[in-house]
Design a protein around this motif. Structure first.
Motif, short mmCIF file in Angstrom:
data_model
loop_
_atom_site.label_atom_id
_atom_site.label_comp_id
_atom_site.label_asym_id
_atom_site.label_seq_id
_atom_site.Cartn_x
_atom_site.Cartn_y
_atom_site.Cartn_z
N CYS A 1 43.70 34.94 50.26
CA CYS A 1 43.99 35.92 49.23
C CYS A 1 43.77 37.30 49.81
CB CYS A 1 43.10 35.70 48.02
SG CYS A 1 43.45 36.92 46.72
N MET B 1 38.16 32.54 49.26
CA MET B 1 39.57 32.18 49.18
C MET B 1 40.26 32.50 50.52
SD MET B 1 42.29 32.87 46.10
CE MET B 1 41.29 32.16 44.80
N HIS C 1 38.06 38.44 47.12
CA HIS C 1 38.34 37.00 46.97
C HIS C 1 38.35 36.33 48.35
CE1 HIS C 1 40.60 37.62 42.87
NE2 HIS C 1 39.35 38.01 42.83
N ILE D 1 43.26 40.02 47.98
CA ILE D 1 42.22 40.76 47.28
C ILE D 1 40.97 40.48 48.11
CG2 ILE D 1 40.81 40.87 45.17
CD1 ILE D 1 43.42 40.22 43.64
N VAL E 1 45.34 36.85 39.12
CA VAL E 1 46.50 36.91 40.02
C VAL E 1 45.97 36.98 41.46
CG1 VAL E 1 48.61 38.19 40.56
CG2 VAL E 1 47.72 38.20 38.23
N HIS E 2 46.61 36.26 42.37
CA HIS E 2 46.17 36.29 43.77
C HIS E 2 47.35 36.56 44.71
CE1 HIS E 2 42.25 34.63 42.62
NE2 HIS E 2 42.89 33.75 41.89
N PRO E 3 47.31 37.62 45.51
CA PRO E 3 48.32 37.83 46.55
C PRO E 3 47.99 36.98 47.77
CG PRO E 3 46.81 39.70 46.48
CD PRO E 3 46.33 38.73 45.43
CU CU Z 1 42.60 36.42 44.93
#
Ligand code: CU
Length: 460
Positions: free
Chosen positions: A443, A453, A448, A445, A391-393
Motif C-alpha cells: 500500500c 501492508m 499502512h 499510504i 481505500v488503499h493505493p
Molecule cells: Cu493502505
C-alpha cells in the motif's frame, strides 16, 4: 497543427515556465551516459509564510528535488550520494527496470548508509511520467521532502506549446511552519495521518503562465504519503492523455478523478484564449476542496484545437494471456499482532495491517518468504480483496498490470503499477511476469505500508 516551429517555441516556453526549482540543474536533456550525482541531504525550505521550515530532506542543489529527465531506450546513470544522517535508497516508481536497481533495501540492494553512495544504471523501457523516492524510513524521509518526478521522453511524442510538471504533496507542519509528528497511531490504523499544508512543487497554490489558446502538457504525480485526490480542472478544457505513465486508450475529462499516493496523470490543458484568464487544478475530495495550482493565459491566442493533439507514442507493454492465467489471492485486512521490532529503516512501532493475514511490517516485508512465486513469461491474475473500510493505493514494483472485473467501479482497461482499491472491492489485476526478481507489493499510504501492508512476490 503542431509544427517544428512549435517544437522550438514549446521548448522555450517549457523552460521559461519551469520556475520554482522545477527544472533545476537536471532540467535539460541529460547526457544519459555520464553518471550524474544526486545528493540526498538535510535542508530548509520556504513552504509557508512563517519563514524557512527546518529539517527538510531533499535531493540535489535546489530547494525541491529535480525533475529527472530520461529518454526511453537510453541508458540512465545516477550516483546517489547519501549525506543524510541515516540510511536511504532510491526506488524508481513505475519504471520496469532490472531488479537490482529497484531500490528496496535488503531485498534488492544494500542499505546506503550515511556518507556512502550507490550507482543506479538502467534503461527505461517506457515513456511517461514517473517518480522517485526512498524505500527506507519512508514515512519520515518522504514526509520531509524526498520525492521527485521523472519524465521519460519519447522523441515520437507530440509537441506541446508548454509543459508543466507538478509534484503534489502535503506537509505535516505546525502553526509556526515547523514539522510536527509525522503520524498519529490512531490515524495510521484508519485512513492515514493527513498533512496540514498542501502544496504543488512545494508552493501553496502556485500560478504558472502558459500561452493563451495553447496546448499544455500537465504532468502530475500524487507524491503525498497519505492523501487521495479527486481532481478536476476548472476554467479550461482538459483531457487525461496518460495515467500511471501509460497512454490512455480513450481520452476523458478529469471530473472528480480519484488518484492515490503513487499515481500519475498526464493532462492536456487547452488554455483560455483571453490573456489573463486563469484555469485551476482542484482537489474536490472531502469537505475542504483545494486549489492545487492555477494557470494564467499569456500572449495572443495560439488558437489550438484540443482534438488535434496526436496520440502519444505507445509503450511496449506485455499483454496478459488470460486463457493461460494462474490466479493468486491477495486479501487485505486489519491486524492486531504485537509490535514489530525496530529495523534499520525505522519502525512506526505498530502492526495495524496485513496481506493474507500476515502483517509484513516496515519498508520491505519479511525477506524470507515471498507471498507468491511466479514463472517468468507466464500470465497471472491477482485476485485482490479489500474487506477493510479504507481505500488503499496498491503498488507493484517492476511489473505492470491491467485491472479487470471490479465489483465496485467501472474499469478502464489500462496498464498501471498502482491500483486504488475501494472498501469492499474485489478486483482482478492481470499481468505477465516478464521481469525476474523480487518485487514489493504494498500500500502506498506509507503508514499502512510501514504497519503491515507490505509484501513481495518473486519472479523466477
Ligand atoms: Cu493502505
Amino acid at each position: 497543427m503542431l509544427t517544428r516551429r512549435t517544437l522550438m517555441k514549446g521548448a522555450l516556453v517549457a523552460g521559461a515556465f519551469a520556475g520554482g526549482g522545477l527544472a533545476g540543474r537536471f532540467g535539460g536533456i541529460a547526457n544519459a551516459r555520464a553518471a550524474m550525482p544526486l545528493v540526498a541531504r538535510r535542508s530548509e525550505a520556504l513552504i509557508t509564510d512563517k519563514g524557512p521550515t527546518r529539517g527538510v530532506m531533499t535531493y540535489g542543489d535546489a530547494e525541491i528535488p529535480p525533475v529527472l529527465r530520461m529518454r526511453r531506450g537510453e541508458l540512465f546513470n545516477l550516483r546517489l550520494d547519501n549525506r543524510l544522517d541515516e540510511p536511504t535508497t532510491i526506488h524508481w516508481h513505475g519504471l520496469r527496470i532490472d531488479n537490482r536497481m529497484d531500490g528496496v533495501p535488503f531485498l534488492t540492494q544494500p542499505y546506503v548508509y550515511e556518507g556512502d553512495g550507490f550507482d543506479y544504471a538502467f534503461t527505461p523501457p517506457d515513456a511517461g511520467t514517473f517518480w522517485y523516492h526512498p524505500h527506507c524510513n519512508t514515512l519520515e524521509q518522504m514526509g520531509r521532502g524526498l520525492a521527485g518526478l521523472i519524465v521519460v521522453e519519447d522523441p515520437a511524442d507530440p509537441v506541446f506549446d508548454a509543459e508543466i510538471v507538478l509534484n503534489l504533496r502535503d506537509w505535516r507542519l505546525g502553526g509556526d511552519g515547523q514539522f510536527i509528528a509525522q503520524f498519529k497511531p490512531r490515524d495510521a490504523a484508519r485512513a492515514g495521518t493527513f498533512g496540514t499544508v498542501r502544496t504543488a512543487n512545494w508552493r501553496q497554490s502556485p500560478q504558472y503562465d502558459a500561452p493563451a489558446g495553447g496546448l499544455v502538457r500537465l504532468r502530475l504525480a500524487a507524491t503525498d504519503v497519505t492523501r487521495i485526490l479527486a481532481l478536476s480542472v476548472e476554467g479550461a478544457d482538459a483531457l487525461v492523455i496518460a495515467a500511471d505513465g501509460n497512454p490512455a486508450a480513450e481520452r476523458f475529462a478529469p471530473d472528480h478523478l480519484m488518484i492515490g499516493p503513487g499515481q500519475r496523470l498526464d493532462l492536456v490543458l487547452r488554455m483560455p484564449d483571453t490573456e489573463g484568464a486563469v484555469a485551476a487544478l482542484k482537489d474536490l475530495r472531502g469537505t475542504r476542496p483545494a486549489t492545487l495550482a492555477t494557470f494564467r493565459a499569456v500572449g495572443a491566442s495560439l488558437k489550438r484545437n484540443i482534438a488535434d493533439l496526436p496520440a502519444l507514442a505507445a509503450n511496449p507493454l506485455p499483454e496478459p494471456d488470460l486463457s493461460a492465467a494462474t490466479e493468486l489471492p491477495f486479501i487485505l485486512s486489519a491486524s492486531a499482532e504485537e509490535r514489530p521490532k525496530d529495523g534499520i529503516c525505522g519502525s512506526l512501532g505498530y502492526n495495524f495491517w496485513a496481506i493474507n493475514k500476515v502483517p509484513w511490517a516496515d519498508d520491505t516485508g519479511d525477506p524470507t518468504a515471498p507471498l507468491a512465486e511466479m514463472k517468468a513469461g507466464k500470465t497471472y491474475i491477482f485476485n485482490v480483496e479489500n474487506p477493510t473500510p479504507q481505500v488503499h493505493p496498491l503498488h507493484l514494483h517492476g511489473l505492470v498490470f491491467k485491472p479487470m472485473n471490479s465489483n465496485k467501479q467501472a474499469i478502464r482497461p489500462h496498464f498501471s503499477d498502482t491500483y486504488l482499491i475501494l472498501p469492499d472491492e474485489k478486483v482482478q489485476l492481470a499481468l505477465v511476469a516478464d521481469n525476474p526478481g523480487d518485487w514489493v507489493f504494498h500500500c502506498h499510504i506509507i503508514e499502512h505500508q510501514k504497519t503491515g501492508m507490505t509484501s513481495y512476490v518473486r519472479v523466477t
